[in-house]
Enzyme design. Sequence first.
Site, mmCIF file in Angstrom:
data_model
loop_
_atom_site.group_PDB
_atom_site.id
_atom_site.type_symbol
_atom_site.label_atom_id
_atom_site.label_comp_id
_atom_site.label_asym_id
_atom_site.label_seq_id
_atom_site.Cartn_x
_atom_site.Cartn_y
_atom_site.Cartn_z
ATOM 1 N N ASN A 5 12.366 -6.213 44.889
ATOM 2 C CA ASN A 5 12.550 -5.032 45.836
ATOM 3 C C ASN A 5 13.632 -3.979 44.916
ATOM 4 O O ASN A 5 14.748 -4.333 44.684
ATOM 5 C CB ASN A 5 13.382 -5.704 47.127
ATOM 6 N N TRP A 6 12.952 -2.935 44.776
ATOM 7 C CA TRP A 6 13.718 -2.046 43.923
ATOM 8 C C TRP A 6 14.761 -1.313 44.512
ATOM 9 O O TRP A 6 15.733 -0.644 44.009
ATOM 10 C CB TRP A 6 12.753 -0.905 43.101
ATOM 11 N N LYS A 7 14.554 -1.336 45.981
ATOM 12 C CA LYS A 7 15.852 -0.580 46.792
ATOM 13 C C LYS A 7 15.623 0.944 46.451
ATOM 14 O O LYS A 7 14.580 1.564 46.008
ATOM 15 C CB LYS A 7 17.127 -0.948 46.681
ATOM 16 N N HIS A 91 15.207 -6.028 56.063
ATOM 17 C CA HIS A 91 15.906 -6.524 54.969
ATOM 18 C C HIS A 91 17.461 -6.055 55.566
ATOM 19 O O HIS A 91 17.698 -5.246 56.513
ATOM 20 C CB HIS A 91 15.872 -5.466 53.828
ATOM 21 N N GLU A 93 20.163 -4.833 54.469
ATOM 22 C CA GLU A 93 20.480 -3.226 54.198
ATOM 23 C C GLU A 93 19.987 -2.320 55.165
ATOM 24 O O GLU A 93 20.705 -1.373 55.819
ATOM 25 C CB GLU A 93 20.067 -2.692 52.700
ATOM 26 N N GLU A 163 17.698 -14.470 52.965
ATOM 27 C CA GLU A 163 18.610 -13.676 51.954
ATOM 28 C C GLU A 163 20.075 -13.723 52.807
ATOM 29 O O GLU A 163 20.454 -13.245 53.525
ATOM 30 C CB GLU A 163 18.327 -12.276 52.074
ATOM 31 N N GLY A 169 23.557 -8.679 46.301
ATOM 32 C CA GLY A 169 24.110 -7.600 45.534
ATOM 33 C C GLY A 169 25.656 -8.028 45.005
ATOM 34 O O GLY A 169 26.470 -7.355 44.425
ATOM 35 N N SER A 209 20.806 -12.233 44.323
ATOM 36 C CA SER A 209 21.315 -12.534 43.175
ATOM 37 C C SER A 209 20.428 -13.469 42.464
ATOM 38 O O SER A 209 21.152 -14.130 41.743
ATOM 39 C CB SER A 209 22.856 -12.976 43.176
ATOM 40 N N GLY A 230 16.370 -8.573 43.455
ATOM 41 C CA GLY A 230 16.860 -7.090 43.569
ATOM 42 C C GLY A 230 16.742 -6.671 42.176
ATOM 43 O O GLY A 230 15.882 -6.204 41.699
ATOM 44 N N GLY A 231 18.266 -6.591 41.821
ATOM 45 C CA GLY A 231 18.626 -6.087 40.608
ATOM 46 C C GLY A 231 17.637 -6.517 39.497
ATOM 47 O O GLY A 231 17.303 -5.702 38.573
#
Length: 248
Positions: A5-7, A91, A93, A163, A169, A209, A230-231
């Site tokens: 998920n690139w956000k 999600h 966020e 999640e 994050g 993470s 994510g990252g």
Amino acid sequence: MIAGNWKMNKTVTEARDFVTGVQGKLPAADQVETAIAAPALFLQTMLEANQDRVLRIGAETCYYEDEGAYTGEISPLALHQMGIPYVIVGHSERRRYFNETDDVINRKVQAVFRNGMTPIICCDETMGRRESGDKIHWVVNQVSAALKGISEENAAKVVIAYEPSWAIGSGTSASSDQAEEGCYLIRQTIADIYSDDLANGVRVLYGGSVKPDNIAGLMARNNVDGVLAGGSSLSEDSFIQLANYQNL
């Protein structure tokens, strides 16, 4: 399933370069399904660059109406016609920053299915106690709410991502024991709504993470069928390592 998920990251040029950069370096789709959910701005470019079709290109969100006076929203009908197979729904966020409620998320799940795509439904550790006869067990409230009114046929296709909100994050992943427990409770919730057989066939992912140095331990657990990273999905090298976790 190893999904990213690139956000709100990357440019269209970087997105195209990523897709071409991972081609030929991901496992066969019948061994490990790989997917990237990217900003809507990049989807058409990524689809065109995705020559070998091993990587699945998904959307990060959509609206629950197919069309209309909804300035700035993303049509699920348009996503389907582009050839998008997956849409992330719910999600943390989106819940936190855009005030998406359980009802909104349920309507989005229905819209994704209505348009022939598959939702990747995200949920956290919000639990509810349910009594059935002489048994008491815990269910994941966000899963129950997201699947309200969803048929068995569609529920069997769904992907659920656990999640824990404290891990998103933060750089600190849940332990493999914590991930296993969360994914197990999600599967138990699906069994409670539908059946054990259906629940056993649903893919449950862990997100929070996830990195190349902890994915092997997560994937070794019985109820963890994949990850939503994510990252670590932003880097070609890192995503390739995640997808090839069996070789780490």
